[in-house]
Design a protein around this motif. Sequence first.
Motif, short mmCIF file in Angstrom:
data_model
loop_
_atom_site.label_atom_id
_atom_site.label_comp_id
_atom_site.label_asym_id
_atom_site.label_seq_id
_atom_site.Cartn_x
_atom_site.Cartn_y
_atom_site.Cartn_z
N ALA A 30 -4.86 5.22 -2.46
CA ALA A 30 -5.90 4.19 -2.46
C ALA A 30 -6.55 4.12 -3.83
O ALA A 30 -6.80 3.03 -4.37
N GLY A 31 -6.80 5.29 -4.42
CA GLY A 31 -7.40 5.33 -5.75
C GLY A 31 -6.48 4.76 -6.81
O GLY A 31 -6.93 4.29 -7.87
N ALA A 32 -5.16 4.79 -6.52
CA ALA A 32 -4.16 4.25 -7.46
C ALA A 32 -3.90 2.77 -7.23
O ALA A 32 -3.09 2.17 -7.94
N GLY A 33 -4.58 2.17 -6.24
CA GLY A 33 -4.45 0.73 -6.03
C GLY A 33 -3.53 0.32 -4.91
O GLY A 33 -3.16 -0.85 -4.80
N LEU A 34 -3.16 1.28 -4.03
CA LEU A 34 -2.32 0.96 -2.88
C LEU A 34 -3.10 1.20 -1.59
O LEU A 34 -3.57 2.31 -1.35
N GLU A 35 -3.23 0.17 -0.79
CA GLU A 35 -3.92 0.32 0.48
C GLU A 35 -3.05 1.15 1.43
O GLU A 35 -1.92 0.77 1.73
N PRO A 36 -3.55 2.30 1.92
CA PRO A 36 -2.73 3.13 2.82
C PRO A 36 -2.52 2.41 4.16
O PRO A 36 -3.47 1.95 4.78
N GLU A 83 0.80 -3.79 -3.16
CA GLU A 83 -0.56 -3.73 -2.63
C GLU A 83 -0.78 -2.67 -1.57
O GLU A 83 -1.89 -2.16 -1.42
N LYS A 84 0.26 -2.34 -0.80
CA LYS A 84 0.10 -1.39 0.30
C LYS A 84 1.19 -0.33 0.25
O LYS A 84 2.25 -0.55 -0.32
N GLY A 85 0.93 0.83 0.84
CA GLY A 85 1.93 1.89 0.81
C GLY A 85 1.72 2.92 1.90
O GLY A 85 0.63 3.02 2.48
N ALA A 86 2.76 3.67 2.17
CA ALA A 86 2.71 4.76 3.15
C ALA A 86 2.80 6.10 2.42
O ALA A 86 3.31 6.19 1.31
N THR A 87 2.31 7.14 3.06
CA THR A 87 2.40 8.50 2.52
C THR A 87 2.90 9.42 3.63
O THR A 87 3.03 9.02 4.78
N ALA A 88 3.16 10.66 3.28
CA ALA A 88 3.60 11.64 4.27
C ALA A 88 2.94 12.98 4.00
O ALA A 88 2.49 13.26 2.88
N ILE A 89 2.89 13.81 5.03
CA ILE A 89 2.27 15.13 4.95
C ILE A 89 3.14 16.14 5.69
O ILE A 89 3.93 15.76 6.55
N PRO A 90 3.02 17.42 5.36
CA PRO A 90 3.72 18.44 6.15
C PRO A 90 3.22 18.42 7.59
O PRO A 90 2.05 18.13 7.84
#
Length: 271
Positions: free
Chosen positions: A113-119, A90-97
């Motif tokens: 979020a569009g893929a179904g994971l709340e950031p 349901e939830k997930g983290a991301t990373a950026i440069p």
Amino acid sequence: MEAYEKIHRLHELIETRTVADLPGPYKVGVDLGTADVVLVVTDETGNPVAGSMRWASVVKDGLVVDFRGAMVIVEELKAEVEELMGVTLEKGATAIPPGTVGRNAMACGHVIAGAGLEPVCQVDEPVAAAEALGITHGIVVDIGGGTTGIAVLRNGELVFTADEPTGGTHVSLVLAGAYKISFEEAELLKRDPAQHRKIMPVILPVVEKMATVVKNMLIGYEEFSDYPVYVVGGTAYLQGFETEFGKAFGRKVHVPPHPLLVTPLGIAMFG
């Protein structure tokens, strides 16, 4: 589980499409790379549970250039891992440069979020790598497809971070020009371990440039001169890279096992 053991375990889980028998709650991390997209699930303490990856070109120089394509890939990876685990993520983290701001920084969150994971959070890529490696004192260099970022940690605190536009894409461009092949063929050539010894002399100037870029980032920070240096990212997987990068950098560097998976694991640990 020690840091390198976790990385080996994650690689095994992805290669065999299996799941570690560990209880939840689970953490999810999504790494939207220039050459690949990786989704990783860990348990609450950061031990790998499952993962999946896909080679892709939906990001360029750290920026999402194919939003729809990125979202579809994350949806597919999410569905694959959910089927393996028998749970809904349901939830997930991301990373950026490092230094990515504004809408460019928000794009990664919008993709998952569009893929179904709340950031739930967004971290700098080299900081995520440091988390996966368990580093509290040292320099982490994350060589992505389009960018090279660094994070310097002192006693567990981030004290310096920077990013420059050079990375694995430039390696592929040099190979494409040298062998008169397409960029896609150069990418495949670069991923073939049997070809690494042959191509290293060709791409050596790019490796030396990467090392020089990182060295220049640290000009004026002599207090970091004795910090251990760790290099992660797909380019670090090339045989001979660790030695040649270290020569050009002027210091010994450490490349952990399966360097392509270090940052994705760290992102999940923040999830």
